[in-house]
Enzyme design. Structure first.
Site, PDB file in Angstrom:
ATOM      1  N   HIS A  24      39.804  24.788  43.365  1.00 29.70           N
ATOM      2  CA  HIS A  24      38.684  25.685  43.051  1.00 29.70           C
ATOM      3  C   HIS A  24      37.415  25.155  43.718  1.00 29.70           C
ATOM      4  O   HIS A  24      36.712  24.318  43.140  1.00 29.70           O
ATOM      5  CB  HIS A  24      38.477  25.764  41.540  1.00 29.70           C
ATOM      6  CG  HIS A  24      39.643  26.333  40.789  1.00 29.70           C
ATOM      7  ND1 HIS A  24      40.814  25.644  40.615  1.00 29.70           N
ATOM      8  CD2 HIS A  24      39.809  27.532  40.159  1.00 29.70           C
ATOM      9  CE1 HIS A  24      41.656  26.386  39.912  1.00 29.70           C
ATOM     10  NE2 HIS A  24      41.068  27.534  39.623  1.00 29.70           N
ATOM     11  N   HIS A 259      36.228  31.201  44.167  1.00 32.00           N
ATOM     12  CA  HIS A 259      36.364  30.624  42.832  1.00 32.00           C
ATOM     13  C   HIS A 259      37.615  29.767  42.721  1.00 32.00           C
ATOM     14  O   HIS A 259      37.536  28.593  42.322  1.00 32.00           O
ATOM     15  CB  HIS A 259      36.396  31.726  41.775  1.00 32.00           C
ATOM     16  CG  HIS A 259      36.359  31.218  40.362  1.00 32.00           C
ATOM     17  ND1 HIS A 259      37.390  30.507  39.784  1.00 32.00           N
ATOM     18  CD2 HIS A 259      35.399  31.319  39.408  1.00 32.00           C
ATOM     19  CE1 HIS A 259      37.067  30.200  38.546  1.00 32.00           C
ATOM     20  NE2 HIS A 259      35.867  30.682  38.290  1.00 32.00           N
ATOM     21  N   GLU A 405      38.283  27.116  12.582  1.00 35.85           N
ATOM     22  CA  GLU A 405      39.474  26.281  12.770  1.00 35.85           C
ATOM     23  C   GLU A 405      39.637  25.783  14.201  1.00 35.85           C
ATOM     24  O   GLU A 405      39.958  24.611  14.430  1.00 35.85           O
ATOM     25  CB  GLU A 405      40.741  27.047  12.348  1.00 35.85           C
ATOM     26  CG  GLU A 405      40.889  27.255  10.867  1.00 35.85           C
ATOM     27  CD  GLU A 405      40.262  28.554  10.388  1.00 35.85           C
ATOM     28  OE1 GLU A 405      40.458  28.910   9.215  1.00 35.85           O
ATOM     29  OE2 GLU A 405      39.577  29.215  11.201  1.00 35.85           O
ATOM     30  N   HIS A 467      49.261  34.917   4.667  1.00 32.09           N
ATOM     31  CA  HIS A 467      48.965  33.530   4.325  1.00 32.09           C
ATOM     32  C   HIS A 467      50.233  32.694   4.104  1.00 32.09           C
ATOM     33  O   HIS A 467      50.137  31.518   3.745  1.00 32.09           O
ATOM     34  CB  HIS A 467      48.092  33.475   3.066  1.00 32.09           C
ATOM     35  CG  HIS A 467      46.661  33.804   3.324  1.00 32.09           C
ATOM     36  ND1 HIS A 467      46.269  34.981   3.914  1.00 32.09           N
ATOM     37  CD2 HIS A 467      45.520  33.095   3.082  1.00 32.09           C
ATOM     38  CE1 HIS A 467      44.943  34.994   4.016  1.00 32.09           C
ATOM     39  NE2 HIS A 467      44.468  33.866   3.524  1.00 32.09           N
TER      40      HIS A 467
END
Length: 659
Positions: A24, A259, A405, A467
């Protein structure tokens, strides 16, 4: 001089990428001045002692720009030769495609998935604050460094960056400085196609100081921005540097074409001509730039030696702090943790047993710190005798990550990579999916992070299938170098914590129950817990016809099945397998000894999907797994519905035996 350094970096980077025919070039060309200022003027480091504890940390969050970093590390005197640069992206080189922790001197963390490095940097800055609060005294500042990170548009778009930036702003991590390579281009085209928000306003809302409208190709503006950022002590700083991706490339500058692909021979010639670099020389280094970095290395070595003198004086005056420092830096655990004397009532949930064990261990291990994603009342991970970490108050040991999280997982990775603390974090097991990229990176880096997951099966009950974890246990077990422990009762939970503390070469996931579990009478084997699987039932008078394997809460079910079979005159054996992958790594003789005769019916009981168990089974064996998502209902009702009852399991075993 700094412009000359920048152009040398550009030349080295494009030569590396062209030689590899892979890489890159856009970032190395666009951020060369940023690199020159950081490594040539700003960063505090000593390339001859890469692990100097009080060095500044630098994280390249946009890890695809690795050729930029390797060029700068080479110039700065790290053990990274021109030959190493020429092996960029090749097998067994120390210059892999993306920076890798412990592979390349000077690389602080493994980066690749965008945003991970930024969140790691937040963890490193947090670690610096926490260590400063512990070890600095009125007369000695032995922990006093900054954390820098370079990120691009891709990092800015990833949600983990928002999570981590929000927490960093809340905590006021004033020694964190992020530089945003704002070039309006991403891999697939212009960023305006998908990204039109005001990044400056967004970070101001996160309680960051923002230094905007900096010309990323102006040495003077970059230096002034960093000086201004370092003056700010109560907020992290974002420097927004406007750059041209592929700067200097005659036809590909400001284009996504540069890129993620080599420029090509003709474009490289045009680039070097524009930069005033020799067209006939690859990997060109001017004597002037070499001499500059040789002089800088001497200056930085002197700075490190001055710190060491100060550290020696501090250690002599504060021997107890020095002892704690050594223990923390090397993760030394006390020989006697006194867990044998820790009495935990039964029946109890393993999350509760873990909490009591963790609090006991925290008193013995001062460097053990951590928290949860707003779930400490449920995951039971709060250290009762210690304060919380908050803005301007970093001496505590309880971290509040908020409902973040993914960032939580990456932040504790940064804390562990910084060294000096042993972090844990926690949430419901089902939400390990939100953390998985960070967990994978910890395993890849070999970081000793502790992940505590509770509510480990359908026995979560009424919260329902959203859950109730089903596939998560298998999903974690297949991550290389991640140890997954699922203890069956309070005794195994204590043993699990000992295994966790002994393990410093990689992360561990501790998977715990919400519901109460009975104490298991282990007639054999608890000394073999570390083998991953061991026999816990009484020694049989004759070879067992049935071998029952289970982990976690299902081991108690297996014991009940064992008792019913015994009444029916069928000899059986119970094997607790708290760590299946460790069990599979044992010698063949040990596995065969534990599992008994080949003609015995092997039964696996686990309230999760269990594909990996088939390594220990034949086609005729019997499994009790989850083959669907759960339901919303009380846990015991779900156990009956999905067949996790002794009566149902015994009936099926009898049918198998009579065939």
């Amino acid at each position: 001089m700094f412009n000359k350094i920048a152009n040398i970096v550009r030349g080295l980077a494009v030569d590396m990428i062209e030689t590899a025919n892979s890489g890159h070039p856009g970032l190395p060309l666009g951020c060369a001045e940023i690199g020159a200022v950081l490594f040539g003027d700003v960063l505090k480091y000593d390339s001859s002692v890469p692990d100097w504890p009080d060095r500044d940390r630098f994280v390249l969050s946009a890890g695809h720009g690795s050729a930029w970093l390797y060029s700068l590390l080479h110039l700065s005197g790290y053990k990274l030769s021109l030959e190493d640069l020429k092996k960029f992206r090749q097998f067994n080189s120390v210059t892999p495609g993306h920076p890798e922790y412990q592979e390349t001197p000077g690389v602080e963390v493994t980066t690749g998935p965008l945003g991970q490095g930024f969140a790691n940097a937040v963890g490193m800055a947090l670690a610096e604050e926490m260590l400063a609060a512990r070890y600095n005294t009125d007369d000695y500042k032995i922990v006093d460094h900054h954390t820098y990170t370079l990120l691009g548009d891709g990092c800015m778009m990833e949600g983990i960056t928002s999570e981590a930036a929000s927490l960093a702003g809340h905590l006021g991590l004033g020694k964190l400085i992020a530089i945003y390579d704002d070039n309006d281009i991403c891999l697939a085209g212009e960023t305006c196609a998908t990204f039109s928000e005001s990044v400056a306003d967004r970070f101001k809302a996160y309680n960051w100081k923002v230094i905007d409208h900096i010309n990323g190709h102006s040495i003077e503006e970059l230096k002034a921005a960093v000086i201004k950022a370092k003056e700010n002590e109560d907020k992290p700083t974002l420097i927004i540097a406007k750059t041209h991706i592929g700067y200097g490339a005659p036809t590909k500058q400001d284009s996504s074409n540069c890129h993620g692909a080599p420029l090509g021979e003709e474009e490289v010639k045009g680039l070097k001509k524009n930069l005033g670099l020799p067209l006939d020389k690859k990997y060109y280094l001017s004597s002037e730039v070499k001499e500059f970095f040789e002089d800088r290395k001497k200056q930085l070595t002197k700075k490190r030696e001055e710190w060491e003198d100060k550290f020696t004086q501090w250690a002599k005056k504060y021997p107890q702090l020095k002892e704690q420092w050594d223990q923390a830096l090397n993760l030394i655990i006390p020989q006697d943790l006194e867990l044998d004397n820790l009495q935990i009532k039964s029946p109890t949930a393993t999350r509760v047993a873990s909490s009591e064990t963790l609090n006991k261990l925290a008193d013995k291990i001062p460097y053990l710190i951590g928290g949860s994603a707003d779930l400490s009342p449920s995951t039971k991970t709060y250290l009762d005798n210690y304060k919380e970490v908050q803005k301007d108050s970093f001496a505590g040991r309880n971290l509040r990550f908020g409902v973040r999280e993914h960032a939580m997982g990456a932040i504790v990775n940064g804390i562990a990579a910084h060294k000096g603390l042993r972090p844990y974090c926690s949430t419901f097991f089902v939400f390990s999916d939100y953390m998985r990229p960070a967990i994978r990176m910890a395993a890849l880096m070999g970081l000793p992070v502790i992940y505590i997951f509770t509510h480990d099966s359908i026995m979560v009950g009424e919260d329902g299938p959203t859950h109730q974890p089903v596939e998560q246990l298998e999903a974690l077990r297949i991550i290389p170098n991640l140890k997954v422990l699922r203890p069956a009762d309070e005794e195994e939970t204590k043993l699990a914590w000992i295994e966790i503390l002994k393990r410093t070469e990689g992360p561990t996931a501790l998977v715990l129950s919400r519901q109460n579990l009975p104490h298991l009478e282990k007639h054999r084997g608890s000394k073999e817990f570390s083998c991953g699987g061991y026999v816990i039932s009484p020694k049989e008078k004759e070879a067992p016809r049935v071998v029952l394997m289970a982990s976690g809460s299902e081991v108690s079910i297996a014991q009940k099945v064992n008792l019913v079979l015994k009444v029916s005159g069928i000899t059986s054996r119970v094997v607790s397998v708290p760590d299946r992958e460790e069990f599979l790594r044992q010698e063949k003789e040990y596995i065969e000894k534990v599992l008994g005769p080949q003609d015995a019916l092997r039964v696996v009981i686990e309230a999760n999907s269990g594909q990996g168990w088939y390594q220990l089974l034949s086609d005729s064996d019997y499994t009790v797994f989850m083959k669907s998502f759960g339901r919303s209902a009380p846990g015991q009702q779900l156990a009956e519905y999905f067949g996790f009852t002794p009566e149902k399991i015994v009936d099926n075993i009898m049918q198998k035996l009579t065939k």
